[in-house]
Design a protein around this motif. Structure first.
Motif, PDB file in Angstrom:
ATOM      1  N   UNK A  19       0.818  -1.220   0.000  1.00 55.81           N
ATOM      2  CA  UNK A  19       0.000   0.000   0.000  1.00 55.81           C
ATOM      3  C   UNK A  19       0.849   1.266   0.000  1.00 55.81           C
ATOM      4  N   UNK A  20       2.056   1.188   0.548  1.00 56.74           N
ATOM      5  CA  UNK A  20       2.894   2.383   0.661  1.00 56.74           C
ATOM      6  C   UNK A  20       3.285   2.949  -0.697  1.00 56.74           C
ATOM      7  N   UNK A  21       3.311   2.080  -1.714  1.00 57.78           N
ATOM      8  CA  UNK A  21       3.749   2.517  -3.040  1.00 57.78           C
ATOM      9  C   UNK A  21       2.829   3.589  -3.617  1.00 57.78           C
ATOM     10  N   UNK A  22       1.538   3.506  -3.324  1.00 60.85           N
ATOM     11  CA  UNK A  22       0.576   4.442  -3.915  1.00 60.85           C
ATOM     12  C   UNK A  22       0.107   5.515  -2.935  1.00 60.85           C
ATOM     13  N   UNK A  23       0.518   5.435  -1.682  1.00 55.40           N
ATOM     14  CA  UNK A  23       0.106   6.434  -0.687  1.00 55.40           C
ATOM     15  C   UNK A  23       0.936   7.705  -0.835  1.00 55.40           C
ATOM     16  N   UNK A  24       0.373   8.842  -0.448  1.00 52.77           N
ATOM     17  CA  UNK A  24       1.149  10.079  -0.433  1.00 52.77           C
ATOM     18  C   UNK A  24       2.101  10.053   0.755  1.00 52.77           C
ATOM     19  N   UNK A  25       3.195  10.794   0.648  1.00 49.68           N
ATOM     20  CA  UNK A  25       4.146  10.846   1.762  1.00 49.68           C
ATOM     21  C   UNK A  25       3.482  11.490   2.978  1.00 49.68           C
ATOM     22  N   UNK A  26       2.644  12.477   2.730  1.00 48.20           N
ATOM     23  CA  UNK A  26       1.948  13.137   3.836  1.00 48.20           C
ATOM     24  C   UNK A  26       1.097  12.135   4.618  1.00 48.20           C
ATOM     25  N   UNK A  27       0.407  11.244   3.913  1.00 43.57           N
ATOM     26  CA  UNK A  27      -0.387  10.214   4.594  1.00 43.57           C
ATOM     27  C   UNK A  27       0.515   9.230   5.341  1.00 43.57           C
ATOM     28  N   UNK A  28       1.608   8.843   4.717  1.00 47.45           N
ATOM     29  CA  UNK A  28       2.520   7.889   5.356  1.00 47.45           C
ATOM     30  C   UNK A  28       3.052   8.424   6.682  1.00 47.45           C
ATOM     31  N   UNK A  29       3.244   9.739   6.745  1.00 47.90           N
ATOM     32  CA  UNK A  29       3.819  10.337   7.950  1.00 47.90           C
ATOM     33  C   UNK A  29       2.774  10.746   8.982  1.00 47.90           C
ATOM     34  N   UNK A  30       1.551  11.038   8.538  1.00 45.04           N
ATOM     35  CA  UNK A  30       0.595  11.634   9.472  1.00 45.04           C
ATOM     36  C   UNK A  30      -0.731  10.892   9.606  1.00 45.04           C
ATOM     37  N   UNK A  31      -0.991   9.926   8.748  1.00 43.80           N
ATOM     38  CA  UNK A  31      -2.247   9.183   8.809  1.00 43.80           C
ATOM     39  C   UNK A  31      -2.054   7.928   9.661  1.00 43.80           C
ATOM     40  N   UNK A  32      -2.922   7.747  10.649  1.00 45.76           N
ATOM     41  CA  UNK A  32      -2.790   6.602  11.561  1.00 45.76           C
ATOM     42  C   UNK A  32      -2.965   5.257  10.865  1.00 45.76           C
ATOM     43  N   UNK A  33      -3.484   5.271   9.640  1.00 47.20           N
ATOM     44  CA  UNK A  33      -3.619   4.019   8.891  1.00 47.20           C
ATOM     45  C   UNK A  33      -2.261   3.479   8.446  1.00 47.20           C
ATOM     46  N   UNK A  34      -1.213   4.319   8.556  1.00 49.07           N
ATOM     47  CA  UNK A  34       0.110   3.917   8.078  1.00 49.07           C
ATOM     48  C   UNK A  34       1.154   3.942   9.195  1.00 49.07           C
ATOM     49  N   UNK A  35       0.739   3.585  10.400  1.00 52.08           N
ATOM     50  CA  UNK A  35       1.679   3.589  11.526  1.00 52.08           C
ATOM     51  C   UNK A  35       2.827   2.602  11.314  1.00 52.08           C
ATOM     52  N   UNK A  36       2.565   1.529  10.570  1.00 62.33           N
ATOM     53  CA  UNK A  36       3.615   0.533  10.329  1.00 62.33           C
ATOM     54  C   UNK A  36       4.752   1.102   9.482  1.00 62.33           C
ATOM     55  N   UNK A  37       4.449   2.107   8.668  1.00 64.77           N
ATOM     56  CA  UNK A  37       5.490   2.756   7.869  1.00 64.77           C
ATOM     57  C   UNK A  37       6.559   3.336   8.788  1.00 64.77           C
ATOM     58  N   UNK A  38       6.114   4.079   9.788  1.00 60.53           N
ATOM     59  CA  UNK A  38       7.078   4.686  10.708  1.00 60.53           C
ATOM     60  C   UNK A  38       7.771   3.632  11.574  1.00 60.53           C
ATOM     61  N   UNK A  39       7.075   2.532  11.836  1.00 54.35           N
ATOM     62  CA  UNK A  39       7.685   1.444  12.606  1.00 54.35           C
ATOM     63  C   UNK A  39       8.886   0.863  11.852  1.00 54.35           C
ATOM     64  N   UNK A  40       8.702   0.625  10.548  1.00 60.27           N
ATOM     65  CA  UNK A  40       9.802   0.097   9.728  1.00 60.27           C
ATOM     66  C   UNK A  40      10.910   1.133   9.596  1.00 60.27           C
ATOM     67  N   UNK A  41      10.517   2.394   9.331  1.00 62.57           N
ATOM     68  CA  UNK A  41      11.526   3.439   9.156  1.00 62.57           C
ATOM     69  C   UNK A  41      12.363   3.624  10.414  1.00 62.57           C
ATOM     70  N   UNK A  42      11.710   3.722  11.562  1.00 60.76           N
ATOM     71  CA  UNK A  42      12.452   3.941  12.811  1.00 60.76           C
ATOM     72  C   UNK A  42      13.413   2.789  13.097  1.00 60.76           C
ATOM     73  N   UNK A  43      12.961   1.558  12.851  1.00 62.25           N
ATOM     74  CA  UNK A  43      13.845   0.420  13.099  1.00 62.25           C
ATOM     75  C   UNK A  43      15.001   0.419  12.102  1.00 62.25           C
ATOM     76  N   UNK A  44      14.721   0.714  10.822  1.00 58.28           N
ATOM     77  CA  UNK A  44      15.793   0.786   9.830  1.00 58.28           C
ATOM     78  C   UNK A  44      16.805   1.858  10.180  1.00 58.28           C
ATOM     79  N   UNK A  45      16.317   3.010  10.616  1.00 60.66           N
ATOM     80  CA  UNK A  45      17.193   4.115  11.032  1.00 60.66           C
ATOM     81  C   UNK A  45      18.033   3.691  12.234  1.00 60.66           C
ATOM     82  N   UNK A  46      17.387   3.030  13.179  1.00 63.09           N
ATOM     83  CA  UNK A  46      18.104   2.609  14.385  1.00 63.09           C
ATOM     84  C   UNK A  46      19.182   1.574  14.061  1.00 63.09           C
TER      85      UNK A  46
END
Length: 624
Positions: free
Chosen positions: A163-190
């Motif tokens: 789903x992330x491929x077609x979502x806007x970046x704004x939604x990925x960062x601020x929409x609660x439907x995409x909380x897993x996006x930040x979960x992956x990003x934070x772990x990758x960053x860490x």
């Protein structure tokens, strides 16, 4: 003159299928993302500066091989593609990175899999990009690794990643439907920060999750301010390592989302990425990141001692002139140099925006290339360049400028400098045979392996974000898997491992298993002996029912789950024609019992359960 092949993911897969087959045949899960190159911010990003980077048409693949022992390690051979000799070679992975990462994963994995179903993991890496030339690949690889860990542990789904491929970046960062996006990003960053002893802005891990063929913009709070944080400098335990990364503010987006323009849109320039012949050791780079600040502190000390006291005028102050004492009490180097870096980066961002929203007029093209050259000029001031890098930039600019009527070309170091890659930019159609000849000439003169790593006009542009290329538990297979392979779910001590097996290994697995179900052929084996219809009335029904039970997490199902199967209508038929014959055969051949229980009424509302901890069971399904 040697003819250079096209270097992109599609072409490499066609040319080296055996390399990819080795990866996919070993791993339960493989996730990939495109590599990237930097337009700007390579240095400033570590001090809270703006970063602009972009996808390459080559990818990094990360796979996890499940082990039957408590061990976390990298595969002995990590491969990366080298365009210079057109082959995949061993990646020179730095030992310090490996030790820090493995120590963390050994303690982190049990928090994802507390039941201990998966004891250990072997990490496989396949990079289609030339490694050791900059600081981009680690963040991409770690983002892929983060995703593989979370998907394998069942913490996020493969559908969610799609789903992330077609979502806007704004939604990925601020929409609660995409909380897993930040979960992956934070772990990758860490994970990237753990590899680099805390030094990570998060930029390339963020970029790995983006799907775009245009520049990506990112910045985060100054990581330098956190390097003395206890979880980075002296974590009390492995699980605490770089934990502060979870809290550092960040922002990112894509050029087309910040400045909306029609897509797809062709690039009005040609871009080349030249490898300078010198590898970059990231461990050494991070140790020298503070050198600029140290040099300026020495300069401040000299100014205070030798100049400030000589200016005897109460209305004038050299300290104020040089801003050595500013209201924020910032260091001179941070306050001035980073401002200049960020200003030129913003100028580059606006120049890129104009190329796509206004058009590629001569004036706008000159503005863009002028900013590129300003970036390189500032690299001299920072001491990032070398005589060889200067020569590469100068000679390519001269050659390309002569090939176009505008007489313009640009070049800059890509990365922190002292080696790695150089970006060369010119108007469309100006990278001719003379360009290739110049590469050969420079390599010969410098006695270095200088080569064309990426050419936009032939290799194309990248755009891929995270992609789940293979996930065996969901029967998602790579196209590189041979149709002759078999899908194996192997249960030992009640835990299941899923893998692919070659046909030549099938007999061995069947012989060593207490129970082996060859699903497509409706055959049941006990220690290599196939059961006849006299020993088991219906092998097909037995396989279907046993599979339904052992694939249920509780190993218990109700008769209604048999989907109106005849054996689900009567518990005595189920017991006498399925479980008793199978148990009898197991005791006779394998000297083991089938531990089953049936509870409930005779004809309806009954359930059956199994305890399989004493058995090794193989469920084998051929792909063909």
């Amino acid at each position: 003159m040697i003819q250079r092949d096209i270097v992109n993911s599609t072409n490499l897969r066609q040319k080296f299928p055996e390399i990819y087959q080795d990866l996919f045949s070993s791993c339960q899960i493989v996730i990939s993302s495109a590599d990237s190159f930097f337009w700007a911010g390579e240095y400033a990003r570590f001090f809270g500066g703006l970063t602009i980077f972009q996808k390459l048409p080559t990818k990094n693949f990360v796979g996890l091989e499940v082990l039957d022992e408590k061990k976390f390690c990298f595969n002995n051979t990590l491969l990366g593609y080298n365009p210079s000799n057109d082959s995949f070679e061993k990646i020179p992975y730095e030992p310090a990175k490996e030790i820090r990462l493995i120590n963390f994963l050994k303690d982190f994995w049990p928090t994802l899999d507390p039941t201990g179903k998966i004891k250990g993991l072997r990490i496989h890496i396949l990079s289609e990009s030339h490694c050791g030339g900059g600081l981009g690949s680690t963040g991409v690889v770690m983002a892929c690794l983060a995703a593989t860990l979370l998907v394998l542990a069942g913490k996020i789904s493969t559908d969610e990643i799609e789903k992330w491929e077609t979502a806007t970046v704004d939604d990925l960062l601020h929409n609660d439907d995409y909380l897993d996006f930040k979960k992956v990003f934070r772990l990758g960053w860490r994970l990237t920060a753990i590899c680099r002893d805390g030094n990570s802005s998060g930029a390339t891990s963020f970029g790995a999750l983006m799907h775009s063929s245009y520049p990506i913009i990112f910045f985060s709070k100054n990581i330098n301010n956190f390097l003395n944080h206890p979880t980075i400098r002296s974590p009390r335990e492995n699980l605490e390592n770089c934990q502060i990364i979870e809290e550092i503010p960040f922002w990112g987006s894509t050029l087309e989302e910040i400045f909306p323009f029609r897509t797809p849109q062709p690039w009005p320039i040609d871009i080349a990425r030249i490898y300078s012949g010198n590898l970059i050791n990231t461990e050494h780079i991070f140790k020298s990141l503070s050198k600029l600040n140290t040099d300026i502190e020495k300069l401040e000390e000299t100014i205070n001692k030798e100049l400030v006291l000589q200016i005897k005028n109460k209305d004038l102050s050299l300290k104020n002139l040089l801003d050595l004492e500013n209201e924020h009490n910032q260091k001179f180097s941070y306050h001035h140099y980073l401002d200049i870096m960020n200003v030129t980066t913003v100028k580059l961002l606006l120049a890129l925006k104009n190329l796509f929203t206004v058009g590629s007029s001569e004036e706008l093209l000159r503005q863009f290339i002028n900013v590129i050259n300003q970036k390189q000029d500032f690299n001299h001031f920072l001491g990032h360049s070398t005589p060889l890098l200067d020569k590469i930039c100068r000679q390519y600019v001269d050659v390309i400028a002569k090939e176009n009527e505008l007489n313009v070309a640009g070049a800059k170091i890509e990365g922190i400098g002292k080696g790695g890659h150089v970006l060369i930019i010119g108007p469309n159609g100006t990278m001719t045979d003379k360009f290739t000849k110049e590469t050969e000439k420079l390599s010969e003169e410098a006695k270095k392996d200088i080569f064309l790593d990426w050419a936009s006009w032939s290799d194309g542009f990248g755009e891929s974000g995270l992609k789940v290329d293979q996930f065996l538990p969901e029967r998602k297979y790579s196209s590189f898997i041979s149709p002759q392979c078999c899908h194996l779910s192997f249960y030992k001590n009640g835990n299941c491992q899923t893998k692919l097996i070659e046909p030549e290994n099938l007999k061995k697995i069947i012989k060593e298993s207490d129970l082996a179900f060859l699903i497509s052929e409706h055959k049941i084996y006990i220690k290599g002996k196939v059961l006849s219809s006299k020993e088991i009335p219906s092998a097909k029904a037995t396989i279907e029912i046993i599979m339904k039970i052992i694939e249920n997490p509780q190993l218990t199902i109700k008769n209604k789950s048999f989907n109106n199967h005849s054996y689900g209508q009567n518990r005595y038929d189920l017991q006498s024609k399925i479980f008793i014959p199978l148990n009898k055969a197991l005791q006779k051949i394998a000297k083991k019992k089938l531990d089953f229980q049936i509870h409930g009424d005779i004809y309806d509302n009954f359930s059956v359960s199994l305890n399989i901890k004493n058995l090794n069971i193989a469920l084998i399904d051929c792909l063909k």
